[in-house]
Scaffold this active site. Structure first.
Site, PDB file in Angstrom:
ATOM      1  N   GLY A 113      44.528  67.874  23.522  1.00 58.90           N
ATOM      2  CA  GLY A 113      45.064  66.740  24.540  1.00 58.90           C
ATOM      3  C   GLY A 113      46.170  65.794  23.609  1.00 58.90           C
ATOM      4  O   GLY A 113      46.630  66.234  22.583  1.00 58.90           O
TER       5      GLY A 113
ATOM      6  N   ASP B 222      45.145  63.629  21.260  1.00 59.56           N
ATOM      7  CA  ASP B 222      44.883  63.780  19.700  1.00 59.56           C
ATOM      8  C   ASP B 222      45.715  64.736  19.192  1.00 59.56           C
ATOM      9  O   ASP B 222      46.325  64.507  18.061  1.00 59.56           O
ATOM     10  CB  ASP B 222      43.443  63.901  19.765  1.00 59.56           C
TER      11      ASP B 222
ATOM     12  N   GLY C 203      41.528  62.654  30.465  1.00 64.18           N
ATOM     13  CA  GLY C 203      41.922  63.988  30.356  1.00 64.18           C
ATOM     14  C   GLY C 203      40.537  64.879  30.072  1.00 64.18           C
ATOM     15  O   GLY C 203      39.897  65.108  31.279  1.00 64.18           O
ATOM     16  N   VAL C 204      40.556  65.488  29.094  1.00 58.32           N
ATOM     17  CA  VAL C 204      39.206  66.588  28.878  1.00 58.32           C
ATOM     18  C   VAL C 204      38.045  65.705  28.926  1.00 58.32           C
ATOM     19  O   VAL C 204      36.915  66.361  29.399  1.00 58.32           O
ATOM     20  CB  VAL C 204      39.158  66.975  27.334  1.00 58.32           C
ATOM     21  N   TYR C 205      37.965  64.395  28.789  1.00 62.45           N
ATOM     22  CA  TYR C 205      36.751  63.613  29.020  1.00 62.45           C
ATOM     23  C   TYR C 205      36.389  63.251  30.553  1.00 62.45           C
ATOM     24  O   TYR C 205      35.254  62.696  30.884  1.00 62.45           O
ATOM     25  CB  TYR C 205      36.714  62.231  28.251  1.00 62.45           C
TER      26      TYR C 205
END
Ligand code: ADP
Length: 326
Positions: A31, A33, A118-120
């Site tokens: 993402g 990061d 996002g992923v979280y």
């Protein structure tokens, strides 16, 4: 404008610090990061290795290396587990810790991604609301420009439940507008560009006299209202999402002509009912127009007694309109 919602890639932002939605190891991920590490270069990971990780809700700072931003603040948002595991408090804490750290490092401009969305898995509309509220509250007490950088907007635009009422309000007003030709005509006259002035040979009789009886100006009405409401100048311009410099210009120039978003922002900051909001706008030569989505959205919030400028801007953003403020 102290809080701006923009659409961009955060790695392109020329600000004092960008914020990274990292994981607890701080050793890189996907993402935003991944994008930040790619753009900053391998030195960023080297510095991150020296930090010993970061707990959820907290923040650490590094240099920005090859990024246009001078620093990167790495914060860790919560993983969404249904909403009853303290996710909101942790997300608020991730924003606040990042803002406190930016302040301690004398950063005046900060750009955030939508942490945890996002992923979280934090629902995007709720993540956006937490971001806007937390940053907005912080800015009431601090001078800083904060950008909330939205990458993919689709998930919280008009399909969003939170904005359904506003969409209906706009539809109603648009329909009314398009079935009332006289009103449209009135608006077009009201907003017609001024005619080219004829060279003036003699000042018509009485004109000088009429000009000497000018009504209270925008600036005068604004300052009067601030006094009547017992507000300080700073309380008012912060609630209006206007920076101090612009406010000083308005204060020192009795004939200052603000832009429409600025005039509306002050109507909101002063929590004026619709009638008085119209009066303040008219002092600057504007009116609420039902031919403009921007105007209808602001009117919707005022009519519903919701004067939270950051929520209004969130809605304006969702409907692709320019935002309130300086
Ligand atoms: P998290 O693990 O905290 O959910 P992600 O990186 O998966 O973090 O996503 C956070 C948000 O950042 C998402 O809304 C995603 O769309 C957004 N995002 C991804 N890449 C970028 C980028 N280059 N600039 C700004 N935002 C980005």
């Amino acid at each position: 404008m102290p809080l701006q919602i923009v659409r961009n890639d955060i790695t392109k932002m020329k600000v004092d610090t960008i914020v990274n939605a990292a994981n607890e190891s701080l050793l890189g991920g996907g993402g935003v990061d991944g994008a930040i590490h790619r753009a900053a270069g391998p030195e960023l990971l080297q510095e991150c290795r020296t930090l010993g990780g970061c707990r959820t809700g907290q923040a650490k700072i590094t240099k920005g290396y090859r990024l246009p931003a001078q620093y990167v603040i790495h914060t860790v948002g919560p993983v969404w587990r249904g909403g009853s595991h303290g996710e909101q408090a942790l997300l608020v804490s991730a924003y606040r810790s990042s803002l406190e750290l930016a302040l301690a490092c004398h950063c005046e401009t900060v750009a955030f991604p939508l942490i945890s969305s996002g992923v979280y898995g934090y629902p995007k509309d709720q993540a956006l609301q937490v971001a806007v509220d937390t940053i907005g509250n912080f800015l009431l007490d601090h001078e800083m420009t904060v950008y909330l950088v939205i990458f993919d907007r689709a998930a919280y635009t008009i399909g969003n439940k939170r904005f359904a009422d506003i969409a209906a309000y706009i539809d109603d007003r648009y329909v009314a507008e398009h079935t009332a030709p006289e009103e449209a005509y009135r608006q077009s006259v009201l907003f017609a560009p001024p005619m080219a002035a004829e060279p003036c040979r003699a000042v018509p009789e009485g004109l000088n006299q009429a000009l000497s009886r000018l009504d209270e100006s925008f600036s005068q009405m604004l300052l009067r209202k601030i006094d009547e409401l017992g507000m300080t100048d700073a309380q008012c311009y912060k609630k209006a999402n206007i920076d101090r410099k612009l406010f000083s210009k308005i204060r020192s120039d009795v004939h200052y002509k603000p832009s429409k978003p600025t005039a509306m922002a002050f109507a909101v900051a002063l929590e004026l009912p619709l009638g008085e909001a119209r009066e303040l706008l008219s002092k600057a030569g504007f009116a609420f127009s039902h031919a403009s989505k921007f105007d209808i959205i602001v009117e919707y919030f005022i009519a519903h007694g919701n004067y939270n400028i950051f929520e209004i801007n969130e809605a304006l953003f969702a409907f692709d309109q320019s935002l309130l403020g300086g």
